[in-house]
Scaffold this active site. Sequence first.
Site, PDB file in Angstrom:
ATOM      1  N   ASN A 191      -2.057 -19.126  -5.667  1.00 49.33           N
ATOM      2  CA  ASN A 191      -1.536 -18.884  -4.327  1.00 49.33           C
ATOM      3  C   ASN A 191      -2.643 -18.974  -3.281  1.00 49.33           C
ATOM      4  OD1 ASN A 191       0.728 -18.306  -2.646  1.00 49.33           O
ATOM      5  ND2 ASN A 191      -0.232 -16.337  -2.241  1.00 49.33           N
ATOM      6  N   HIS A 209     -10.842 -12.569  -1.520  1.00 46.26           N
ATOM      7  CA  HIS A 209     -10.063 -13.603  -2.235  1.00 46.26           C
ATOM      8  C   HIS A 209      -9.580 -14.733  -1.310  1.00 46.26           C
ATOM      9  CE1 HIS A 209      -5.652 -11.890  -1.816  1.00 46.26           C
ATOM     10  NE2 HIS A 209      -6.241 -11.997  -0.663  1.00 46.26           N
ATOM     11  N   ASP A 210      -9.701 -14.529   0.011  1.00 48.35           N
ATOM     12  CA  ASP A 210      -9.288 -15.574   0.958  1.00 48.35           C
ATOM     13  C   ASP A 210     -10.345 -16.658   1.126  1.00 48.35           C
ATOM     14  OD1 ASP A 210      -6.939 -14.257   1.563  1.00 48.35           O
ATOM     15  OD2 ASP A 210      -7.651 -13.395   3.443  1.00 48.35           O
ATOM     16  N   TRP A 222       0.824  -1.224   0.000  1.00 41.42           N
ATOM     17  CA  TRP A 222       0.000   0.000   0.000  1.00 41.42           C
ATOM     18  C   TRP A 222       0.852   1.267   0.000  1.00 41.42           C
ATOM     19  CZ3 TRP A 222      -3.596  -1.854  -2.326  1.00 41.42           C
ATOM     20  CH2 TRP A 222      -4.290  -2.990  -1.938  1.00 41.42           C
ATOM     21  N   ARG A 234      -8.363  -7.261  -0.308  1.00 39.04           N
ATOM     22  CA  ARG A 234      -7.701  -8.574  -0.290  1.00 39.04           C
ATOM     23  C   ARG A 234      -8.297  -9.460   0.801  1.00 39.04           C
ATOM     24  NH1 ARG A 234      -1.342  -7.273  -0.622  1.00 39.04           N
ATOM     25  NH2 ARG A 234      -1.785  -5.997   1.208  1.00 39.04           N
TER      26      ARG A 234
HETATM   27  C1  LIG Z   1      -5.048 -10.957   3.168  1.00 44.98           C
HETATM   28  S1  LIG Z   1      -5.210 -10.019   4.621  1.00 44.98           S
HETATM   29  C2  LIG Z   1      -5.590  -8.398   3.962  1.00 44.98           C
HETATM   30  C3  LIG Z   1      -5.263  -7.294   4.927  1.00 44.98           C
HETATM   31  C4  LIG Z   1      -5.523  -5.880   4.411  1.00 44.98           C
HETATM   32  N1  LIG Z   1      -6.917  -5.687   4.084  1.00 44.98           N
HETATM   33  C5  LIG Z   1      -4.626  -5.575   3.235  1.00 44.98           C
HETATM   34  O1  LIG Z   1      -5.110  -5.505   2.098  1.00 44.98           O
HETATM   35  O2  LIG Z   1      -3.423  -5.403   3.450  1.00 44.98           O
HETATM   36  C6  LIG Z   1      -6.745 -10.548   5.283  1.00 44.98           C
HETATM   37  C7  LIG Z   1      -7.083  -9.857   6.594  1.00 44.98           C
HETATM   38  O3  LIG Z   1      -8.359 -10.347   7.072  1.00 44.98           O
HETATM   39  C8  LIG Z   1      -8.263 -10.546   8.450  1.00 44.98           C
HETATM   40  N2  LIG Z   1      -9.267 -11.543   8.874  1.00 44.98           N
HETATM   41  C9  LIG Z   1      -9.308 -12.854   8.538  1.00 44.98           C
HETATM   42  N3  LIG Z   1     -10.368 -13.451   9.108  1.00 44.98           N
HETATM   43  C10 LIG Z   1     -11.003 -12.485   9.812  1.00 44.98           C
HETATM   44  C11 LIG Z   1     -12.192 -12.497  10.626  1.00 44.98           C
HETATM   45  N4  LIG Z   1     -12.902 -13.610  10.779  1.00 44.98           N
HETATM   46  N5  LIG Z   1     -12.565 -11.327  11.186  1.00 44.98           N
HETATM   47  C12 LIG Z   1     -11.841 -10.189  11.027  1.00 44.98           C
HETATM   48  N6  LIG Z   1     -10.722 -10.133  10.266  1.00 44.98           N
HETATM   49  C13 LIG Z   1     -10.317 -11.274   9.676  1.00 44.98           C
HETATM   50  C14 LIG Z   1      -6.849 -11.029   8.651  1.00 44.98           C
HETATM   51  O4  LIG Z   1      -6.414 -10.913  10.003  1.00 44.98           O
HETATM   52  C15 LIG Z   1      -6.087 -10.126   7.703  1.00 44.98           C
HETATM   53  O5  LIG Z   1      -5.711  -8.919   8.322  1.00 44.98           O
END
Ligand SMILES: C[S@@+](CC[C@H](N)C(=O)[O-])C[C@H]1O[C@@H](n2cnc3c(N)ncnc32)[C@H](O)[C@@H]1O
Length: 344
Positions: free
Chosen positions: A301, A254-255, A164, A251
């Site tokens: 990935n 996409h998880d 970022w 992001r």
């Molecule tokens: C791939 S990272 C993206 C972080 C940020 N949005 C970025 O673009 O840099 C996914 C984020 O979702 C958060 N996350 C995952 N599961 C979550 C949940 N159940 N509740 C809140 N946050 C969550 C993770 O801790 C992480 O910070």
Amino acid sequence: MDPAADSAYELLSQYSHSFMVSQVLFAACELGLFDLLAEAGEPLSSAAVATGLGTSPHGTELLLDTCASLELLTVETGAGRALYRNSGLASSFLTRTSPTSQLHMLRYLSNTTYPCWAHLAAAVREGRPQYSRAFGVPSQDLFAAIYRSEAEQLCFMRGLQEVWAVHGRAVMTAFDLSSFPVICDLGGGPGALAATCASLYPACTVLVFDMPEVVLAAREHCFPGRGQVSFHEGDFFKDPLPAADLYVLARVLHDWTDDRCSHLLARIHHTCKPGGGILVVESVLREDGRGPLTTQLYSLNMLVQTEGRERTPAEYCRLLSSAGFQDFRMKKTGCTYDAMLARK
Ligand SMILES: C[S@@+](CC[C@H](N)C(=O)[O-])C[C@H]1O[C@@H](n2cnc3c(N)ncnc32)[C@H](O)[C@@H]1O
């Protein structure tokens, strides 16, 4: 060999050796090569670099010349010896003190992503992440696997924010967000994108919502711009979401599988004020799903590291519409991540 076969073999050779290029980059960063050259303030010989890094003269010479071919270093030759200095790319992205340093993300790619990719065939066969093969930790609880140690969590968080510093402005100005008084970055991690948003829209209140472990680490460690945003902890699949006019998901979708995305989007739609919006920031596939290559690699990935995948604009539009959002618009930013806005 005929010319077509020649160039096919060339391409094959390039593909099969590409991992070596990544390893040169990772090793040079791990050894501190670019920091040594930046701090020296003058070009250094291979012998001086070997002394500075405590590395073998032979290995150092090979690494330096390969880095020069990769345009990570420039080399001046004269009086029978070569002197090396950082290229513009290395100065901007591979030194510790540069504001656009990508060193944590490279460390994460080297130490976490690369070992997972060693099991890509297994991931394709089984359709699931590969933390157990790569690190001996169960992948069922993804959050626990990704944040399996404090050091790992911090490296991931620091790595996440680095992109970022380069692309945050482009994604946050793709749409004018100044009409949203309260903006909540859900799963905003260490808050780098939220901080960019706060500096671009100073009249807006910007908050980050993430898991308690992440919020704790963001509060304890020094993340740039963190002071401009407030942090709120919770699980976005279960806990009440903060009230806001705009929800950012960068992001995050996409998880997750389509079902988990739909569940999350329905919760956001329920909490979102009428007239409010949702901004999705992702690396977006072309409409036919056949590129860009970088996004397809990100999608693989997601297979080796998460439950999710990258998607096309139509797929994002469908997910958002099913949750009740309308007026879907997408803006290409020209960088890896694009922005999509929809309204309640
Ligand atoms: C791939 S990272 C993206 C972080 C940020 N949005 C970025 O673009 O840099 C996914 C984020 O979702 C958060 N996350 C995952 N599961 C979550 C949940 N159940 N509740 C809140 N946050 C969550 C993770 O801790 C992480 O910070």
